[in-house]
Scaffold this active site. Sequence first.
Site, PDB file in Angstrom:
ATOM      1  N   ASP A   6      40.562  23.358  39.534  1.00  0.00           N
ATOM      2  CA  ASP A   6      40.347  24.816  39.176  1.00  0.00           C
ATOM      3  C   ASP A   6      39.376  25.470  40.191  1.00  0.00           C
ATOM      4  O   ASP A   6      38.412  26.144  39.827  1.00  0.00           O
ATOM      5  CB  ASP A   6      39.747  24.478  37.797  1.00  0.00           C
ATOM      6  CG  ASP A   6      40.071  25.816  37.014  1.00  0.00           C
ATOM      7  OD1 ASP A   6      40.887  26.433  37.253  1.00  0.00           O
ATOM      8  OD2 ASP A   6      39.409  26.053  35.927  1.00  0.00           O
ATOM      9  N   LEU A  41      43.084  31.422  45.600  1.00  0.00           N
ATOM     10  CA  LEU A  41      42.935  31.754  46.945  1.00  0.00           C
ATOM     11  C   LEU A  41      42.181  33.200  46.942  1.00  0.00           C
ATOM     12  O   LEU A  41      42.076  33.626  47.967  1.00  0.00           O
ATOM     13  CB  LEU A  41      44.076  31.674  47.613  1.00  0.00           C
ATOM     14  CG  LEU A  41      44.985  30.277  47.658  1.00  0.00           C
ATOM     15  CD1 LEU A  41      46.313  30.277  47.838  1.00  0.00           C
ATOM     16  CD2 LEU A  41      44.013  29.580  48.458  1.00  0.00           C
ATOM     17  N   ARG A  42      42.038  33.823  45.745  1.00  0.00           N
ATOM     18  CA  ARG A  42      41.501  34.881  45.907  1.00  0.00           C
ATOM     19  C   ARG A  42      42.001  36.363  46.412  1.00  0.00           C
ATOM     20  O   ARG A  42      41.629  37.467  46.809  1.00  0.00           O
ATOM     21  CB  ARG A  42      39.983  34.927  46.147  1.00  0.00           C
ATOM     22  CG  ARG A  42      39.157  34.093  45.390  1.00  0.00           C
ATOM     23  CD  ARG A  42      39.494  34.385  43.968  1.00  0.00           C
ATOM     24  NE  ARG A  42      37.957  34.137  43.252  1.00  0.00           N
ATOM     25  CZ  ARG A  42      37.991  34.162  41.729  1.00  0.00           C
ATOM     26  NH1 ARG A  42      38.792  34.711  41.153  1.00  0.00           N
ATOM     27  NH2 ARG A  42      36.951  33.795  41.391  1.00  0.00           N
TER      28      ARG A  42
END
Lengths: 317, 425
Positions: free
Chosen positions: B306, B64-65
């Site tokens: 991924d 989700l950064r």
Amino acid sequence: MNLQLSADGRLRHLLTLDGLPRAILTQILDNAESFMDVGEREVKKVPLLRGKSIFNLFFEPSTRTRTTFEIAAKRLSADVVNLNIATSSQTKGEAILDTVDNLAAMNADMFVVRHSQSGAAHFIARHVAPHISVVNAGDGRHAHPTQGLLDMFTIRRYKGAFHNLTVAIVGDVLHSRVARSQIHALTTLGVPEVRVIGPKTLLPVGVEQMGVKVFHSMEQGLAGCDVVIMLRLQNERMKGALLPSSQEYFKFFGLTPEKLALAKPDAIVMHPGPMNRGVEIDSEVADGPQSVILPQVTYGIAVRMAVMAMLAGGAAA
Amino acid sequence: MKILIKNGRVIDPMNARDGVADVCVAAGKIVAVGAAPADFHANRVIDAAGLVVCPGLVDLSVRLREPGFEYKATLESEMLAAAAGGVTSLACPPDTEPPLDEPGLVEMLKFRARNLPGPRVYPIGALTQKLDGKLLTEMAELTEAGCRAFTQADAPLTDTQVLLRAMEYAATFGFSLWLRPQDVSLARGGVAHDGAVASRLGLPGIPTLAETVALATILQLARETGARVHLARLSTREGIAMVRAAKAQGVAVSCDVAATHAHLSENDLLGFDSHCHLMPPLRTLRDRDAIREALRDGSIDALCSDHTPVDEDEKQVPFGESAPGASGVELLLPLTLKWAREMGVPLLQAIDLITWKPAQILGVAGGHLSVGSCADICVFDATAEWVVTPRTLASQGANTPFLDHAMQGRVRYTLIDGHLDFEAH
């Protein structure tokens, strides 16, 4: 790689010799022949590329290759600008594409690119406007097509043809863009036996799939060869545990007069330069009668003229 | 809010159901599958005729950064993308900046996610502090904060003693370790599978040995400590064979692969497309075929996306300098369907790999459509064709090797906790 050919089969970029048809390789070599005498003339110039701007974009330092490209471009009457980006804007963090865009905005017609990353020339070629050609002057371990071509030119000059030759490439094939370009050119031009010789640490996995025979001993690999191509061994290879020492390397894989004697008596010895005397090649061989290492450099100019002229839409001199 | 999903083909692997039925949702729960209760009056009726109704997807790896890499993607953008991909539960690896190695960071992420529409977010905690491979994190505290398992993600763990201690400690509490098997030294400097293609392209290689040597260590330690280990992102035929053998001997391991690796191979690198720069690297066709077969025979337990959104500038560089990873949460379903079509695998079995099976690995309640369970539901059109472009993806990362590829299978509705969080228009 279709990227380097136009829809009608003409050369748009020269990025790799992998997948280029034999007819194009032969045409480049033939055209190079016609440029051979330009260097002998009193006025060493032809006007084929007059008004064209060629940028030598060197992201990695090089003297020899950059100089021969520069001479070749000048003999074709092009305007040449040299940019050693290794020491300029890249260190200021400018992205490659910004550099390329900026130079394109200066109406560049051709980029001659050297970069430490494999695929860098492809990357730039995919990005530039359609009228700009890219010549790969060495990208990482991947390709050095003009070196491969000048080696073919040298072999043809000394051996006349390709169909009856046995050629050995000796040394650090793993890290060598030159070796890869040579292998593609030799197999495309119909050399029946291409060999690579080296310790297992310096040969790439699956290299046989490029159409070569693998040898780990000079005695076996050099037997009956018409052409022996020595590759440069960089000192840093000792650091990566690929080799124990340059002395041991020379003992087993260095080209000495004794080992050369195993090849055919008229075998020629080549090296893309710069040489490490006493590491991969003995001075007696490098300077000996079978060495064609200096002619390779001379031919490099004619071959690069031929490539640039073809890319710019011209043909022979 | 009561929702009636009418006439859809209900595929629910856990309950071995595959047939046309209505699904009734009320107060966030599935209240009926089949005939609606007499007193059920829907506020919203979804006509699912010709569509598939299945459990919401459970994706074992979605980056989700946040925190730290908001320029690559944000929680908002990626949770929306996940919902658009039919995902209702996702595991989020800890390789953020800072990494998820403290309870406060995990609670913050969960809090942020809870207040946004989109899937349930299950953080995977960092196995070591700062992911530096040296000191263990407070695994028990992190578990209380909501971590479902512990991992190094792609960060190296070079010290085998630390790995042994981590397994022993985790086994004390019954925590799971998710490990991507890759020997750090053998993979050093590599950007592509060490094989014929990398040799041809002059790209530094990551050998198969990097996976198998690491696997041998992990399996041996898991056997010895009894720790629960999930092996993430297998990529080689040899590695799959090792895991298959370990399972047969009763070692408590599960494993997954990325959907990209069930389709692509090293051959896709031939044009130096940096979108094919993935970790683990795309390997040979033989490896890819082994993955496809192992998914069929059950040796591989789950498919995941991924999902790794990368800033376009990090891909607009030569291959070896590019950031590895592909955006993929919206492609998990169509790539699973594509595999099933090409392998002749029934949908019931294929959907199991992206719903019930990963739910068990993650240890969460979802992944099925049992009456009384949370209404996490995906409704998709299995035959709808679409083309992958930056515009057809909701993710902020358009970095995928499938750009401009046609896909079959498009999500129409995603219900999470009984809310219609995504609806295709």
